[in-house]
Design an enzyme around this catalytic site. Structure first.
Site, PDB file in Angstrom:
ATOM      1  N   THR A  12       0.927  -1.187  -0.001  1.00  0.00           N
ATOM      2  CA  THR A  12      -0.207  -0.306   0.229  1.00  0.00           C
ATOM      3  C   THR A  12       1.140   1.233   0.128  1.00  0.00           C
ATOM      4  OG1 THR A  12      -1.866  -1.217   0.769  1.00  0.00           O
ATOM      5  CG2 THR A  12      -1.893   1.156   1.597  1.00  0.00           C
ATOM      6  N   SER A  58       1.418  -7.073  -1.337  1.00  0.00           N
ATOM      7  CA  SER A  58       1.528  -8.034  -0.961  1.00  0.00           C
ATOM      8  C   SER A  58       1.490  -9.445   0.361  1.00  0.00           C
ATOM      9  CB  SER A  58       2.511  -8.093   1.035  1.00  0.00           C
ATOM     10  OG  SER A  58       1.577  -7.593   1.887  1.00  0.00           O
ATOM     11  N   THR A  91       1.955  -4.427   4.060  1.00  0.00           N
ATOM     12  CA  THR A  91       1.645  -4.407   5.504  1.00  0.00           C
ATOM     13  C   THR A  91       0.619  -6.472   5.711  1.00  0.00           C
ATOM     14  OG1 THR A  91      -0.906  -3.447   5.512  1.00  0.00           O
ATOM     15  CG2 THR A  91       1.383  -2.436   6.489  1.00  0.00           C
TER      16      THR A  91
HETATM   17  N1  ASP Z   1      -2.902  -5.503   1.021  1.00  0.00           N
HETATM   18  C1  ASP Z   1      -1.217  -4.884   0.803  1.00  0.00           C
HETATM   19  C2  ASP Z   1      -0.008  -4.727   1.015  1.00  0.00           C
HETATM   20  O1  ASP Z   1      -0.085  -6.018   2.104  1.00  0.00           O
HETATM   21  C3  ASP Z   1      -2.523  -3.793   2.257  1.00  0.00           C
HETATM   22  C4  ASP Z   1      -1.232  -3.212   2.840  1.00  0.00           C
HETATM   23  O2  ASP Z   1       0.427  -2.584   2.366  1.00  0.00           O
HETATM   24  O3  ASP Z   1      -1.163  -2.420   4.000  1.00  0.00           O
HETATM   25  O4  ASP Z   1      -0.014  -5.132  -0.166  1.00  0.00           O
END
Ligand code: ASP
Length: 305
Positions: A12, A58, A91
């Site tokens: 993100t 991720s 995350t």
């Molecule tokens: N879906 C995103 C990821 O993990 C969520 C984030 O980065 O907050 O790449």
């Protein structure tokens, strides 16, 4: 000024969507180079070099990417002019990547993971502050130290063993759960390994179908059960486990507390101790590269009591 290498993997923090909106964006859209350039004051904290490892959500991370990332970190940290490494990461699986890196890297220099909960195109993105914080931690210049691999997020520094994502939406999304791991971490070599064995994580819930266990055993090299309470499940699952021939690790779906050997319902299964199911899966995958013997696997997990 300290030299920090920033490895960008997406998430993100590199997400882009409708200007000003926090939802409906695409993670892993902006390059690490662009992100670093867009943060005012960042170049005043450390001398930065940016490298793009991948640009993904991720949730799409794989053991192949983990192994490639660990290899880049090992090479970069061996450079005498580099003081630390920051990894920008989504995350959702940051705690798994951090834990994997901690289990395979033996580097002296700080390796700091960070990310954000809002995309770069948000009205008030949290990525720039998190990135500045992480670079400061890696450079050892903001009072917060990182030994080995850690996550620096929303003003907190958390070690790779204990860090967990604890909120699906809040900016302060991570916490260190449990007590610090006293014993030295087990270390694994992934030299010459291109991917890790697959394991399945099965979530137990009231009246859960035990056929899932046999199905998972046929498709994976090991199973992690996210049991209820301190690692419990039904008589039906106990019966089905007798027919499962792959190593089985029992964790708790609660994500806090311990699963201990004394509480195991099925002899020969391995307690995850303080590891939540998603981290037990990372450790089991690495353990399976050296042994299939549940007794040996148990010795590896015991570190996390
Ligand atoms: N879906 C995103 C990821 O993990 C969520 C984030 O980065 O907050 O790449």
């Amino acid at each position: 000024m300290k030299k920090i290498v920033v490895l960008a993997t997406g998430g993100t923090i590199a997400g882009a969507g409708k200007p000003g909106e926090d939802l409906g964006y695409r993670p892993g859209s902006i390059s690490g180079e662009e992100l670093v350039k867009s943060v005012p004051g960042l170049s005043g904290i450390a001398d930065l070099e940016v490298e793009q490892v991948c640009n993904i959500n991720s949730d799409d991370v794989s053991s192949e990417i983990w192994i490639a990332l660990a290899s880049r970190i090992r090479t970069i940290s061996a450079r005498s002019n580099v003081d630390g490494i920051v990894v920008m990461h989504g995350t959702d699986t940051m705690e798994e990547t951090a834990f994997f890196l901690d289990l395979v890297l033996d580097v002296e220099k700080p390796v700091v993971l960070t990310g954000s909960m809002r995309p770069a195109t948000s009205l008030a993105p949290d990525g720039p502050a998190n990135l500045c914080f992480a670079v400061g931690v890696a450079a050892g210049c903001n009072g917060a130290a990182c030994r080995g691999v850690c996550v620096a997020f929303a003003g907190k520094v958390m070690d790779a063993v204990r860090v967990q994502k604890v909120h699906a939406n809040d900016l302060d999304a991570f916490d260190a759960i449990g007590t610090a791991c006293g014993e030295k971490l087990p270390k694994f070599s992934v030299d010459g390994v291109s991917s890790l064995p697959k394991v399945a994580v099965l979530y137990f819930y009231a009246d859960a179908d035990s056929a899932l266990l046999e199905c998972a055993a046929g498709r994976s090299a090991g199973i992690v059960i996210a049991g209820a309470g301190a690692g419990e499940f039904s008589k039906d699952w106990i019966g089905a486990l007798a027919r499962v021939k792959v190593p089985v690790v029992v964790a708790s779906r609660i994500g806090r507390g311990n699963v201990l050997p004394e509480g195991l319902l099925v002899p020969g299964t391995v307690p995850a101790y303080s590891l939540p199911p998603q981290k037990a899966a990372v450790l089991l995958r690495l353990a399976l590269t050296v042994t299939q013997d549940p007794v040996e696997i148990h010795k590896i997990f015991r570190t996390f009591v």
